[in-house]
Design an enzyme around this catalytic site. Structure first.
Site, mmCIF file in Angstrom:
data_model
loop_
_atom_site.group_PDB
_atom_site.id
_atom_site.type_symbol
_atom_site.label_atom_id
_atom_site.label_comp_id
_atom_site.label_asym_id
_atom_site.label_seq_id
_atom_site.Cartn_x
_atom_site.Cartn_y
_atom_site.Cartn_z
ATOM 1 N N GLY A 46 -57.581 46.616 -8.663
ATOM 2 C CA GLY A 46 -57.342 45.866 -9.888
ATOM 3 C C GLY A 46 -57.343 46.813 -11.068
ATOM 4 N N GLN A 51 -58.239 49.293 -19.874
ATOM 5 C CA GLN A 51 -58.590 50.525 -19.153
ATOM 6 C C GLN A 51 -57.575 51.638 -19.387
ATOM 7 O OE1 GLN A 51 -59.386 48.414 -15.219
ATOM 8 N NE2 GLN A 51 -60.817 50.118 -15.116
ATOM 9 N N CYS A 96 -65.690 50.537 -10.137
ATOM 10 C CA CYS A 96 -64.699 50.426 -11.227
ATOM 11 C C CYS A 96 -64.002 51.770 -11.417
ATOM 12 C CB CYS A 96 -65.419 50.024 -12.512
ATOM 13 S SG CYS A 96 -64.333 49.900 -13.946
ATOM 14 N N LEU A 97 -62.684 51.738 -11.603
ATOM 15 C CA LEU A 97 -61.934 52.985 -11.809
ATOM 16 C C LEU A 97 -62.386 53.710 -13.081
ATOM 17 C CD1 LEU A 97 -58.282 51.883 -10.908
ATOM 18 C CD2 LEU A 97 -59.853 53.226 -9.504
ATOM 19 N N HIS A 138 -63.896 40.664 -12.232
ATOM 20 C CA HIS A 138 -64.144 42.017 -12.744
ATOM 21 C C HIS A 138 -63.119 42.384 -13.822
ATOM 22 C CE1 HIS A 138 -65.283 46.381 -12.046
ATOM 23 N NE2 HIS A 138 -64.129 46.500 -12.673
ATOM 24 N N GLU A 139 -61.834 42.087 -13.546
ATOM 25 C CA GLU A 139 -60.774 42.463 -14.502
ATOM 26 C C GLU A 139 -60.818 41.577 -15.750
ATOM 27 O OE1 GLU A 139 -59.625 45.250 -13.918
ATOM 28 O OE2 GLU A 139 -60.152 45.308 -11.793
ATOM 29 N N HIS A 142 -63.263 42.893 -18.086
ATOM 30 C CA HIS A 142 -62.756 44.039 -18.870
ATOM 31 C C HIS A 142 -62.097 43.555 -20.167
ATOM 32 C CE1 HIS A 142 -63.396 47.771 -16.702
ATOM 33 N NE2 HIS A 142 -62.938 47.271 -15.573
HETATM 34 NI NI NI Z 1 -63.124 48.036 -13.631
#
Ligand code: NI
Length: 171
Positions: A46, A51, A96-97, A138-139, A142
């Site tokens: 995701g 981000q 998380c990226l 999660h997204e 963000h």
């Molecule tokens: Ni994330």
């Protein structure tokens, strides 16, 4: 299409609230195409627009219920996503990226109903489950400037991460 730079924890943009998308134009399509390429390159499940430094309510998720080696990953674009209702909390591992190498245990709904718009502005609703539901939550977080580390019951230790990696290799 181009790969964009993924912001890392500590960047103030990750803590800001993103604005609603109102123009479903070429600029949005370019952002979504770049996000898709960036997420695939980073091996993510995701990605949210903030981000990559764009404070707009747009996310991508891989629909993990439709994993298909032949067809490739099924990626869903959600513009202005809203979680309508959810059920059955489930605590599981999450990363998380934007926070590489860190994993924590986060409680998320096992099932949820989400309403969003596609890249042309057309509204749709869908029900997602399990890891896909986790990714949507999660997204969406963000978009409100919330990172999973803020919600985690606890962060996994180095030893736990080593053990999980060893177990995976054994499978
Ligand atoms: Ni994330």
């Amino acid at each position: 299409m181009a790969i964009r730079n993924i912001l890392h924890d500590g960047d103030p943009s990750l803590l800001k609230k993103s604005r609603v998308v109102t123009d479903f134009d070429r600029r949005l399509h370019l952002l979504l195409d770049d996000m898709r390429e960036t997420m695939i390159e980073a091996n993510g499940v995701g990605l949210a627009a903030p981000q990559v430094g764009v404070l707009r309510r747009a996310i991508l998720i891989i629909d993990l219920s439709k994993e298909d080696e032949q067809a490739g990953n099924h990626i869903i674009e959600m513009i202005n996503p809203e979680i309508l209702d959810s059920s059955c909390e489930e605590a599981d591992q999450e990363g998380c990226l934007s926070i590489p190498g860190v994993f924590g245990i986060v409680s998320r709904p096992h099932q949820l109903r989400v309403r969003a718009q596609d890249r042309k502005g057309k509204a749709f609703e869908m029900t997602v489950y399990g890891r896909t539901a986790r990714a949507v939550c999660h997204e969406v977080d963000h978009l409100d400037g919330i990172l999973f580390t803020k919600l985690a019951q606890r962060i996994l230790t180095e030893e736990e991460l080593d053990r999980i990696a060893a177990e995976r290799e054994g499978n």
